[in-house]
Each structure stands twice: as C-alpha cells, then as structure tokens.
Design an enzyme around this catalytic site. Structure first.
Site, mmCIF file in Angstrom:
data_model
loop_
_atom_site.group_PDB
_atom_site.id
_atom_site.type_symbol
_atom_site.label_atom_id
_atom_site.label_comp_id
_atom_site.label_asym_id
_atom_site.label_seq_id
_atom_site.Cartn_x
_atom_site.Cartn_y
_atom_site.Cartn_z
ATOM 1 N N HIS A 104 1.103 4.364 12.369
ATOM 2 C CA HIS A 104 1.858 3.492 13.272
ATOM 3 C C HIS A 104 1.911 2.057 12.750
ATOM 4 O O HIS A 104 2.984 1.528 12.497
ATOM 5 C CB HIS A 104 1.253 3.525 14.681
ATOM 6 C CG HIS A 104 1.893 2.575 15.634
ATOM 7 N ND1 HIS A 104 1.176 1.626 16.318
ATOM 8 C CD2 HIS A 104 3.181 2.413 16.009
ATOM 9 C CE1 HIS A 104 2.004 0.927 17.078
ATOM 10 N NE2 HIS A 104 3.229 1.389 16.910
ATOM 11 N N HIS A 123 -3.892 1.011 18.780
ATOM 12 C CA HIS A 123 -2.919 1.455 19.774
ATOM 13 C C HIS A 123 -3.237 2.854 20.302
ATOM 14 O O HIS A 123 -2.371 3.530 20.844
ATOM 15 C CB HIS A 123 -1.500 1.391 19.195
ATOM 16 C CG HIS A 123 -1.128 0.013 18.762
ATOM 17 N ND1 HIS A 123 -1.124 -0.367 17.440
ATOM 18 C CD2 HIS A 123 -0.801 -1.084 19.470
ATOM 19 C CE1 HIS A 123 -0.789 -1.645 17.363
ATOM 20 N NE2 HIS A 123 -0.597 -2.103 18.571
#
Length: 175
Positions: A104, A123
């Site tokens: 990501h 995250h």
C-alpha cells in the site's frame, strides 16, 4: 499574363482525391519494405541473483529470519510455518519468504506468530503467510511480494531465486 489558377470546389476535390488514392496505393508497398523491429526490441531481461537465505535445519517454526533480496535495500523475511503450504519449500514444504514492505505505502510489516500473518502498522493491512501473501484486509490492493525459494536437499540450503510480485516503490524488482 496572370499566374493565378482558378480552382473550383469540384476541381479541388478531384485533385485531393487523386492524391489520397495515390498515397493509399503506395503506403502498403512502403510498409512492406520497412525493416521489422524484433519482438523484444527495447526490452531488457534482468536476471535475479541467487542468494542463500539460510539452512532449513536452522529455522524454527514461526520464528522469522530476516534477509535482503534481490538487493540490500529490499528487506525480506523467511518463515517456517510448521505445516505444508502452497509454494512452500524445504523438507516439509513449509518454508516461505516475503518482502516485508507493504504494497500500500511501503511501511515495513511484521510477522504475527499467532495468526501467521504479516501486519502493517501504518494502515492495518494484513497478509496471509499461508496463502502466498494474499491480502486479507486493509488498504493494499496487491498481495505481499513472495520471494521464490529453491531448496537443495544435499546441502539443506535455501536460496532466493526470484520475486513473485512487485516490491513497493519500484518499477522493476531487479535494478
């Protein structure tokens, strides 16, 4: 004497149409004589280095071993999961390796022994170590890149020979 040409619309269209017809007739002849570029023109094939990661007997179940691959700026982890898994190598087909950079945003993931997953603290993405680094939940859209390992029975050596998936932040894994 006047040098002007009196061209009507109809005359202009006839001259233009004739020019297009001649160009269309000659175009296939010119392209047939053109030299063809090889199919792999502009492509470079780079080989992954073969790098010894560890010896299988030195790995303990659920104890990750850190290494770098395919270069020193690519942190990776090898893990003996304790049960055979698809893509696993070693005497019991239970050893896998992954890049630890989350797909990501490139944050370093950590291996969680209880769930056998890699967790990203940035995250909250999770990747399944038993299912080829498959993304379970979170923000990532790609699986964790899997380091391809080769196992040599004679020496018990585990050697990294490639990467399945793109390491975060790169256009190509081998630079």
């Amino acid at each position: 004497m006047s040098d002007t040409i009196n061209l009507t619309r109809r005359g202009f269209l006839k001259v233009s149409g004739s020019g297009v017809a001649v160009a269309a007739t000659l175009s296939p002849i010119a392209s047939a004589n053109a030299q063809k570029a090889p199919a792999d023109a502009g492509r470079t094939t780079l080989q992954y280095p073969a790098t010894q990661v560890s010896v299988a007997k030195n790995l303990k179940a659920n104890e990750p071993v850190s290494f770098t691959y395919p270069d020193t700026s690519s942190p990776c982890v090898a893990v003996k999961l304790g049960s055979p898994v698809p893509g696993g190598v070693g005497p019991n087909n239970d050893i896998v390796a992954y890049s630890v950079l989350c797909t990501h945003m490139g944050c370093p993931t950590s291996y969680d022994k209880s769930s056998k997953t890699f967790k990203c603290p940035c995250h909250f993405t999770e990747f399944d170590a038993e299912k080829a680094g498959q993304m379970i939940c979170g923000q990532a859209t790609e699986n964790l890149p899997r380091v391809l390992l080769r196992y040599d029975e004679a020496s018990d050596a585990l050697t990294a020979v490639g990467v399945d998936g793109l390491i975060y932040g790169r256009q190509a894994n081998v630079i």
